[in-house]
Design a protein around this motif. Structure first.
Motif, PDB file in Angstrom:
ATOM      1  N   SER A  91      -4.824   4.814  55.793  1.00  0.00           N
ATOM      2  CA  SER A  91      -5.435   4.711  57.112  1.00  0.00           C
ATOM      3  C   SER A  91      -5.200   6.035  57.845  1.00  0.00           C
ATOM      4  N   ALA A  92      -5.957   6.267  58.895  1.00  0.00           N
ATOM      5  CA  ALA A  92      -5.816   7.509  59.660  1.00  0.00           C
ATOM      6  C   ALA A  92      -4.405   7.662  60.217  1.00  0.00           C
ATOM      7  N   ALA A  93      -3.760   6.551  60.557  1.00  0.00           N
ATOM      8  CA  ALA A  93      -2.407   6.588  61.127  1.00  0.00           C
ATOM      9  C   ALA A  93      -1.359   7.064  60.119  1.00  0.00           C
ATOM     10  N   ASP A  94      -1.670   7.028  58.832  1.00  0.00           N
ATOM     11  CA  ASP A  94      -0.727   7.466  57.801  1.00  0.00           C
ATOM     12  C   ASP A  94      -0.546   8.978  57.772  1.00  0.00           C
ATOM     13  N   PHE A  95      -1.520   9.715  58.287  1.00  0.00           N
ATOM     14  CA  PHE A  95      -1.534  11.171  58.144  1.00  0.00           C
ATOM     15  C   PHE A  95      -0.816  11.868  59.285  1.00  0.00           C
ATOM     16  N   ASP A  96      -0.076  12.909  58.905  1.00  0.00           N
ATOM     17  CA  ASP A  96       0.725  13.649  59.874  1.00  0.00           C
ATOM     18  C   ASP A  96       0.926  15.064  59.341  1.00  0.00           C
ATOM     19  N   PRO A  97       0.829  16.080  60.193  1.00  0.00           N
ATOM     20  CA  PRO A  97       1.089  17.449  59.738  1.00  0.00           C
ATOM     21  C   PRO A  97       2.499  17.622  59.163  1.00  0.00           C
ATOM     22  N   ALA A  98       3.456  16.826  59.612  1.00  0.00           N
ATOM     23  CA  ALA A  98       4.835  16.929  59.123  1.00  0.00           C
ATOM     24  C   ALA A  98       4.988  16.380  57.702  1.00  0.00           C
ATOM     25  N   GLN A  99       3.963  15.723  57.173  1.00  0.00           N
ATOM     26  CA  GLN A  99       4.025  15.148  55.826  1.00  0.00           C
ATOM     27  C   GLN A  99       3.562  16.113  54.738  1.00  0.00           C
ATOM     28  N   GLN A 107      -3.779  21.272  59.193  1.00  0.00           N
ATOM     29  CA  GLN A 107      -3.891  20.291  58.121  1.00  0.00           C
ATOM     30  C   GLN A 107      -2.954  19.103  58.345  1.00  0.00           C
ATOM     31  N   SER A 108      -3.202  18.059  57.564  1.00  0.00           N
ATOM     32  CA  SER A 108      -2.437  16.829  57.674  1.00  0.00           C
ATOM     33  C   SER A 108      -2.249  16.254  56.278  1.00  0.00           C
ATOM     34  N   GLY A 109      -1.153  15.532  56.077  1.00  0.00           N
ATOM     35  CA  GLY A 109      -0.911  14.964  54.766  1.00  0.00           C
ATOM     36  C   GLY A 109      -0.303  13.583  54.832  1.00  0.00           C
ATOM     37  N   ALA A 110      -0.296  12.925  53.685  1.00  0.00           N
ATOM     38  CA  ALA A 110       0.339  11.616  53.544  1.00  0.00           C
ATOM     39  C   ALA A 110       0.704  11.426  52.075  1.00  0.00           C
ATOM     40  N   GLN A 111       1.724  10.602  51.854  1.00  0.00           N
ATOM     41  CA  GLN A 111       2.227  10.387  50.498  1.00  0.00           C
ATOM     42  C   GLN A 111       2.626   8.931  50.341  1.00  0.00           C
ATOM     43  N   SER A 129      -8.163  18.916  58.014  1.00  0.00           N
ATOM     44  CA  SER A 129      -8.043  18.881  59.473  1.00  0.00           C
ATOM     45  C   SER A 129      -7.404  17.573  59.929  1.00  0.00           C
ATOM     46  N   HIS A 130      -6.256  17.706  60.590  1.00  0.00           N
ATOM     47  CA  HIS A 130      -5.624  16.521  61.171  1.00  0.00           C
ATOM     48  C   HIS A 130      -6.518  15.945  62.279  1.00  0.00           C
ATOM     49  N   ALA A 131      -7.128  16.809  63.057  1.00  0.00           N
ATOM     50  CA  ALA A 131      -7.984  16.370  64.169  1.00  0.00           C
ATOM     51  C   ALA A 131      -9.193  15.575  63.675  1.00  0.00           C
ATOM     52  N   ARG A 132      -9.631  15.811  62.438  1.00  0.00           N
ATOM     53  CA  ARG A 132     -10.816  15.137  61.894  1.00  0.00           C
ATOM     54  C   ARG A 132     -10.438  14.051  60.882  1.00  0.00           C
ATOM     55  N   ARG A 133      -9.196  13.581  60.894  1.00  0.00           N
ATOM     56  CA  ARG A 133      -8.739  12.629  59.882  1.00  0.00           C
ATOM     57  C   ARG A 133      -9.557  11.341  59.855  1.00  0.00           C
ATOM     58  N   VAL A 134     -10.000  10.852  60.998  1.00  0.00           N
ATOM     59  CA  VAL A 134     -10.811   9.622  61.020  1.00  0.00           C
ATOM     60  C   VAL A 134     -12.145   9.871  60.311  1.00  0.00           C
ATOM     61  N   GLU A 135     -12.730  11.035  60.506  1.00  0.00           N
ATOM     62  CA  GLU A 135     -13.990  11.411  59.846  1.00  0.00           C
ATOM     63  C   GLU A 135     -13.814  11.589  58.344  1.00  0.00           C
ATOM     64  N   LEU A 136     -12.682  12.158  57.939  1.00  0.00           N
ATOM     65  CA  LEU A 136     -12.452  12.476  56.528  1.00  0.00           C
ATOM     66  C   LEU A 136     -12.035  11.265  55.702  1.00  0.00           C
ATOM     67  N   LEU A 137     -11.468  10.271  56.333  1.00  0.00           N
ATOM     68  CA  LEU A 137     -10.948   9.101  55.621  1.00  0.00           C
ATOM     69  C   LEU A 137     -11.986   8.393  54.744  1.00  0.00           C
ATOM     70  N   PRO A 138     -13.228   8.193  55.197  1.00  0.00           N
ATOM     71  CA  PRO A 138     -14.209   7.541  54.311  1.00  0.00           C
ATOM     72  C   PRO A 138     -14.461   8.317  53.019  1.00  0.00           C
TER      73      PRO A 138
END
Length: 155
Positions: A91-99, A107-111, A129-138
């Protein structure tokens, strides 16, 4: 692009490049099994790249994604880290630049660590792009929906 190797299969949509490889084994102890890793990205994958995107993530624009699916030793399935069963549903909430394994501005990441059919995996995703994470998720979900992990495959 349909690709299958080492009990891992994916049918990535147009615009994705996918590779399933195993490292040479030279960097491992004698007798150690060399596990497969799947890399998928919306940019061309360089010939030389790290398991978790070294050499790739710096190439991502704000519209790009990188995915690494790294298989660990089956014994890891008995650990708490790999207790989750089945492919995660990001989900978009999973992503964070600190990951991020390597921090790149914007950028943003998740594991996720999980198991499927007696096989232990780490799924690591970098969004350009962390700012575009909702757009990129699909786009991420589209490629993950095609992923097939065969049970009990000895790689």
């Amino acid at each position: 692009m349909e690709l299958k190797a080492h009990g891992i299969g994916v049918d990535a949509p147009a615009g994705w490049e996918v590779r399933i490889t195993r490292r040479s084994g030279e960097e491992h102890a004698p007798g150690a099994r060399v596990r497969p890793v799947l890399h998928a990205a919306t940019v061309p994958l360089p010939r030389e790249r790290g398991d978790f995107g070294g050499g790739v993530t710096a190439l991502l624009s704000s519209e790009d994604l990188f995915v690494s699916l790294f298989e660990h030793d089956p014994a890891a399935c008995s650990t708490a880290l790999f207790a989750d069963r089945g492919l995660p549903r990001p989900s978009a909430a999973d992503f964070d630049p600190a990951q991020l394994q390597r921090t790149i501005a914007g950028q943003s990441g998740a594991q996720w660590f999980f198991q499927v059919g007696g096989r232990a995996f780490c799924l690591y995703v970098v969004l350009g792009s962390h700012a575009r994470r909702v757009e990129l998720l699909p786009r991420l979900r589209q490629v993950l929906a095609t992923l097939v992990l065969e049970a009990g495959v000895e790689s």
